[in-house]
Design a protein around this motif. Structure first.
Motif, PDB file in Angstrom:
ATOM      1  N   LYS A  30      35.891   8.270 -46.675  1.00 40.52           N
ATOM      2  CA  LYS A  30      36.119   8.345 -45.241  1.00 40.52           C
ATOM      3  C   LYS A  30      34.856   7.979 -44.462  1.00 40.52           C
ATOM      4  O   LYS A  30      34.902   7.241 -43.480  1.00 40.52           O
ATOM      5  CB  LYS A  30      36.589   9.758 -44.856  1.00 40.52           C
ATOM      6  CG  LYS A  30      38.011  10.052 -45.319  1.00 40.52           C
ATOM      7  CD  LYS A  30      38.334  11.521 -45.353  1.00 40.52           C
ATOM      8  CE  LYS A  30      38.273  12.173 -44.007  1.00 40.52           C
ATOM      9  NZ  LYS A  30      38.768  13.563 -44.049  1.00 40.52           N
ATOM     10  N   LYS A  31      33.716   8.476 -44.940  1.00 43.40           N
ATOM     11  CA  LYS A  31      32.445   8.223 -44.247  1.00 43.40           C
ATOM     12  C   LYS A  31      32.039   6.754 -44.368  1.00 43.40           C
ATOM     13  O   LYS A  31      31.640   6.124 -43.391  1.00 43.40           O
ATOM     14  CB  LYS A  31      31.367   9.127 -44.839  1.00 43.40           C
ATOM     15  CG  LYS A  31      30.128   9.267 -43.986  1.00 43.40           C
ATOM     16  CD  LYS A  31      29.226  10.315 -44.608  1.00 43.40           C
ATOM     17  CE  LYS A  31      27.900  10.404 -43.902  1.00 43.40           C
ATOM     18  NZ  LYS A  31      27.973  11.093 -42.627  1.00 43.40           N
ATOM     19  N   ASN A  32      32.142   6.198 -45.575  1.00 43.17           N
ATOM     20  CA  ASN A  32      31.684   4.831 -45.814  1.00 43.17           C
ATOM     21  C   ASN A  32      32.602   3.767 -45.221  1.00 43.17           C
ATOM     22  O   ASN A  32      32.126   2.743 -44.742  1.00 43.17           O
ATOM     23  CB  ASN A  32      31.542   4.576 -47.322  1.00 43.17           C
ATOM     24  CG  ASN A  32      30.334   5.285 -47.896  1.00 43.17           C
ATOM     25  OD1 ASN A  32      29.315   5.431 -47.250  1.00 43.17           O
ATOM     26  ND2 ASN A  32      30.471   5.757 -49.118  1.00 43.17           N
TER      27      ASN A  32
ATOM     28  N   SER B 181      34.834   4.265 -42.708  1.00 43.07           N
ATOM     29  CA  SER B 181      35.226   4.600 -41.332  1.00 43.07           C
ATOM     30  C   SER B 181      36.748   4.627 -41.183  1.00 43.07           C
ATOM     31  O   SER B 181      37.313   3.959 -40.321  1.00 43.07           O
ATOM     32  CB  SER B 181      34.639   3.598 -40.336  1.00 43.07           C
ATOM     33  OG  SER B 181      33.242   3.560 -40.465  1.00 43.07           O
ATOM     34  N   CYS B 182      37.408   5.373 -42.060  1.00 45.25           N
ATOM     35  CA  CYS B 182      38.854   5.487 -41.982  1.00 45.25           C
ATOM     36  C   CYS B 182      39.241   6.935 -42.269  1.00 45.25           C
ATOM     37  O   CYS B 182      38.428   7.704 -42.761  1.00 45.25           O
ATOM     38  CB  CYS B 182      39.536   4.570 -42.993  1.00 45.25           C
ATOM     39  SG  CYS B 182      39.309   5.077 -44.688  1.00 45.25           S
ATOM     40  N   ASN B 183      40.481   7.274 -41.968  1.00 44.13           N
ATOM     41  CA  ASN B 183      40.947   8.616 -42.241  1.00 44.13           C
ATOM     42  C   ASN B 183      41.459   8.696 -43.678  1.00 44.13           C
ATOM     43  O   ASN B 183      41.797   7.686 -44.285  1.00 44.13           O
ATOM     44  CB  ASN B 183      42.047   9.015 -41.259  1.00 44.13           C
ATOM     45  CG  ASN B 183      42.148  10.516 -41.120  1.00 44.13           C
ATOM     46  OD1 ASN B 183      41.406  11.261 -41.753  1.00 44.13           O
ATOM     47  ND2 ASN B 183      43.078  10.957 -40.305  1.00 44.13           N
TER      48      ASN B 183
ATOM     49  N   GLN C 224      42.200  -0.644 -48.089  1.00 45.58           N
ATOM     50  CA  GLN C 224      40.831  -0.412 -48.548  1.00 45.58           C
ATOM     51  C   GLN C 224      40.652  -0.761 -50.027  1.00 45.58           C
ATOM     52  O   GLN C 224      39.730  -0.283 -50.665  1.00 45.58           O
ATOM     53  CB  GLN C 224      40.462   1.072 -48.343  1.00 45.58           C
ATOM     54  CG  GLN C 224      40.718   1.615 -46.967  1.00 45.58           C
ATOM     55  CD  GLN C 224      39.769   1.064 -45.920  1.00 45.58           C
ATOM     56  OE1 GLN C 224      38.756   0.463 -46.253  1.00 45.58           O
ATOM     57  NE2 GLN C 224      40.095   1.264 -44.661  1.00 45.58           N
TER      58      GLN C 224
END
Length: 85
Positions: free
Chosen positions: A38-40, A42-44, A63
């Motif tokens: 999620k952090k890398n 930028s998605c939920n 992804q």
């Protein structure tokens, strides 16, 4: 370890889709991996419990390539173990 990691894309409505990552080893901290995705990217994302595959990670958007590169870079699994669908 014979198990393969399956990375799939499922179509949702119109242009939307979700990426699922199944088959990760049981001894891995799936919650931390999901958080890193999620952090890398930028998605939920979310964790789903599944009878067949155990913990399945769901990510919003396509992804597939990101997930594959991340798993290989972080040495979570080898490139040969990952199956893209």
């Amino acid at each position: 370890q014979v198990g393969k990691v399956h990375v799939r894309v499922q179509q949702r409505t119109n242009r939307k889709c979700i990426t699922t990552v199944a088959g990760l080893a049981d001894d891995l901290d799936v919650k931390r991996i999901c958080k890193a995705f999620k952090k890398n990217f930028s998605c939920n994302g979310a964790l789903q419990k599944d009878e067949d595959d155990g913990e399945v990670i769901q990510l919003s958007g396509d992804q597939r390539t990101n997930v594959m590169e991340f798993l290989v870079d972080q040495e979570i699994c080898h490139k040969e173990e990952i199956v893209l669908h």
